[in-house]
Design a protein around this motif. Structure first.
Motif, PDB file in Angstrom:
ATOM      1  N   UNK A   3       0.782  -1.119  -0.043  1.00  0.00           N
ATOM      2  CA  UNK A   3       0.043   0.137  -0.056  1.00  0.00           C
ATOM      3  C   UNK A   3       0.831   1.190   0.199  1.00  0.00           C
ATOM      4  N   UNK A   4       2.006   1.216   0.614  1.00  0.00           N
ATOM      5  CA  UNK A   4       2.853   2.434   0.703  1.00  0.00           C
ATOM      6  C   UNK A   4       3.506   2.546  -0.462  1.00  0.00           C
ATOM      7  N   UNK A   5       3.993   1.441  -1.256  1.00  0.00           N
ATOM      8  CA  UNK A   5       4.612   1.784  -2.568  1.00  0.00           C
ATOM      9  C   UNK A   5       3.641   2.107  -3.463  1.00  0.00           C
ATOM     10  N   UNK A   6       2.395   1.679  -3.569  1.00  0.00           N
ATOM     11  CA  UNK A   6       1.372   2.128  -4.567  1.00  0.00           C
ATOM     12  C   UNK A   6       1.000   3.291  -4.341  1.00  0.00           C
ATOM     13  N   UNK A   7       0.915   4.085  -3.052  1.00  0.00           N
ATOM     14  CA  UNK A   7       0.586   5.441  -2.698  1.00  0.00           C
ATOM     15  C   UNK A   7       1.953   6.577  -3.176  1.00  0.00           C
ATOM     16  N   UNK A   8       3.134   5.685  -3.165  1.00  0.00           N
ATOM     17  CA  UNK A   8       4.229   6.481  -3.476  1.00  0.00           C
ATOM     18  C   UNK A   8       4.177   6.601  -5.020  1.00  0.00           C
ATOM     19  N   UNK A   9       4.031   5.680  -5.677  1.00  0.00           N
ATOM     20  CA  UNK A   9       4.117   5.479  -6.989  1.00  0.00           C
ATOM     21  C   UNK A   9       2.723   6.544  -7.572  1.00  0.00           C
ATOM     22  N   UNK A  10       1.546   6.521  -6.956  1.00  0.00           N
ATOM     23  CA  UNK A  10       0.616   7.509  -7.304  1.00  0.00           C
ATOM     24  C   UNK A  10       1.056   8.831  -7.186  1.00  0.00           C
ATOM     25  N   UNK A  11       1.680   9.373  -6.103  1.00  0.00           N
ATOM     26  CA  UNK A  11       2.342  10.401  -5.734  1.00  0.00           C
ATOM     27  C   UNK A  11       3.287  10.896  -6.805  1.00  0.00           C
ATOM     28  N   UNK A  12       4.034   9.898  -7.319  1.00  0.00           N
ATOM     29  CA  UNK A  12       5.079  10.345  -8.174  1.00  0.00           C
ATOM     30  C   UNK A  12       4.416  10.788  -9.643  1.00  0.00           C
ATOM     31  N   UNK A  13       3.589   9.864 -10.179  1.00  0.00           N
ATOM     32  CA  UNK A  13       2.896   9.947 -11.245  1.00  0.00           C
ATOM     33  C   UNK A  13       1.913  11.382 -11.272  1.00  0.00           C
ATOM     34  N   UNK A  14       1.425  11.656 -10.173  1.00  0.00           N
ATOM     35  CA  UNK A  14       0.448  12.991 -10.106  1.00  0.00           C
ATOM     36  C   UNK A  14       1.593  14.247 -10.249  1.00  0.00           C
ATOM     37  N   UNK A  63      12.229  12.648 -10.450  1.00  0.00           N
ATOM     38  CA  UNK A  63      11.131  12.962  -9.354  1.00  0.00           C
ATOM     39  C   UNK A  63      10.874  11.853  -8.355  1.00  0.00           C
ATOM     40  N   UNK A  64      10.871  10.685  -8.571  1.00  0.00           N
ATOM     41  CA  UNK A  64      10.872   9.558  -7.602  1.00  0.00           C
ATOM     42  C   UNK A  64      11.793   9.390  -6.751  1.00  0.00           C
ATOM     43  N   UNK A  65      13.017   9.662  -7.371  1.00  0.00           N
ATOM     44  CA  UNK A  65      14.210   9.716  -6.678  1.00  0.00           C
ATOM     45  C   UNK A  65      14.302  10.774  -5.294  1.00  0.00           C
ATOM     46  N   UNK A  66      13.796  11.768  -5.879  1.00  0.00           N
ATOM     47  CA  UNK A  66      14.054  12.964  -4.966  1.00  0.00           C
ATOM     48  C   UNK A  66      12.781  12.741  -3.747  1.00  0.00           C
ATOM     49  N   UNK A  99       3.539   9.691   6.058  1.00  0.00           N
ATOM     50  CA  UNK A  99       4.232  10.688   5.368  1.00  0.00           C
ATOM     51  C   UNK A  99       4.053  10.854   3.817  1.00  0.00           C
ATOM     52  N   UNK A 100       3.916   9.876   3.389  1.00  0.00           N
ATOM     53  CA  UNK A 100       3.868  10.121   1.816  1.00  0.00           C
ATOM     54  C   UNK A 100       2.149  10.758   1.624  1.00  0.00           C
ATOM     55  N   UNK A 101       1.322  10.328   2.355  1.00  0.00           N
ATOM     56  CA  UNK A 101      -0.137  10.903   2.512  1.00  0.00           C
ATOM     57  C   UNK A 101       0.190  12.406   2.483  1.00  0.00           C
ATOM     58  N   UNK A 102       0.802  12.699   3.563  1.00  0.00           N
ATOM     59  CA  UNK A 102       0.893  14.292   4.020  1.00  0.00           C
ATOM     60  C   UNK A 102       1.803  14.828   2.687  1.00  0.00           C
ATOM     61  N   UNK A 103       2.422  14.339   2.085  1.00  0.00           N
ATOM     62  CA  UNK A 103       3.497  15.026   1.104  1.00  0.00           C
ATOM     63  C   UNK A 103       2.476  15.415  -0.136  1.00  0.00           C
ATOM     64  N   UNK A 104       1.086  14.795   0.033  1.00  0.00           N
ATOM     65  CA  UNK A 104       0.458  14.974  -1.117  1.00  0.00           C
ATOM     66  C   UNK A 104      -0.270  16.461  -1.139  1.00  0.00           C
ATOM     67  N   UNK A 105      -0.003  17.017   0.074  1.00  0.00           N
ATOM     68  CA  UNK A 105      -0.444  18.533   0.159  1.00  0.00           C
ATOM     69  C   UNK A 105       0.241  19.511  -0.822  1.00  0.00           C
ATOM     70  N   UNK A 106       1.589  18.989  -1.042  1.00  0.00           N
ATOM     71  CA  UNK A 106       2.614  19.732  -2.014  1.00  0.00           C
ATOM     72  C   UNK A 106       2.018  19.809  -3.427  1.00  0.00           C
TER      73      UNK A 106
END
Length: 210
Positions: A3-14, A63-66, A99-106
């Motif tokens: 779930x964490x990896x999927x959310x991270x992947x979605x964040x990167x793509x968005x 983007x995903x690396x950073x 933390x990934x969830x909160x990062x979506x704010x940006x």
């Protein structure tokens, strides 16, 4: 972890998608061309864009690396804070997820830029876009005439950063089985301290190399 990896992947793509839309709608390439034309010849500018187009794929890796580096570091410092201020055992995987969830704010930052320059301030330069950070102290004082080493700290003082803190505090209060106030204390003592150190470093290097 899935779930964490999927959310991270979605964040990167968005993040990639929104910034690509920003670049297209605000004609960033044309603005860069106009900016470079004052310093380089037409042939040199063409070579620059050819090089950029050739290595465009690297930006999609960047983007995903950073984001991975940023979320991992923030998770690490908060994990240390929870270790000292909470008796509830928390796994790093759990914390990284929030933390990934909160990062979506940006993700809202480039969206605000698109709205500002596409619908309202339609006459703009590359510098206008680069210096504009929505809902920040920098927009109140203005970047023109401001010392270069003060730009970053004024930029960091923004409502998105505040929202980020509050979202983190909420989730930390939840996973530590306390409350948001306790979560905010943990965020302030861990992430807040690390952020202050980071801003101080940026100010120091800017002051010495500007």
């Amino acid at each position: 972890m899935k779930n964490s990896f999927f959310k991270f992947l979605v964040l990167c793509l968005l993040s990639i998608l929104i910034n690509t839309i920003l670049s297209e709608l605000l004609h960033i390439k044309e603005l860069i061309y106009s900016s470079l034309s004052e310093q380089l010849t037409s042939r040199q500018i063409e070579q620059y864009f050819e090089f950029q187009d050739k290595w465009q794929w690297l930006s999609y890796i960047f983007v995903p690396v950073m984001l991975l580096i940023k979320t991992t570091l923030i998770s690490s410092v908060i994990y240390i804070g929870i270790f000292f201020f909470s008796k509830i055992p928390i796994t790093f995987k759990q914390l990284w997820y929030y933390v990934i969830t909160a990062e979506s704010v940006f993700l809202l930052v480039p969206l605000f830029k698109i709205i500002r320059f596409y619908f309202f301030q339609t006459n703009y330069t590359l510098e206008d876009i680069q210096s504009f950070y929505p809902l920040s102290a920098l927009n109140i004082v203005g970047h023109k005439g401001l010392e270069p080493w003060l730009i970053y700290p004024f930029q960091i003082l923004n409502l998105f950063e505040l929202a980020y803190w509050l979202v983190l505090a909420y989730f930390i209060g939840k996973i530590t089985e306390t409350n948001m106030d306790r979560g905010l204390k943990i965020v302030a003592s861990s992430y807040g301290s690390a952020l202050l150190l980071w801003v101080t470093m940026i100010m120091f290097f800017t002051l010495n190399y500007s």
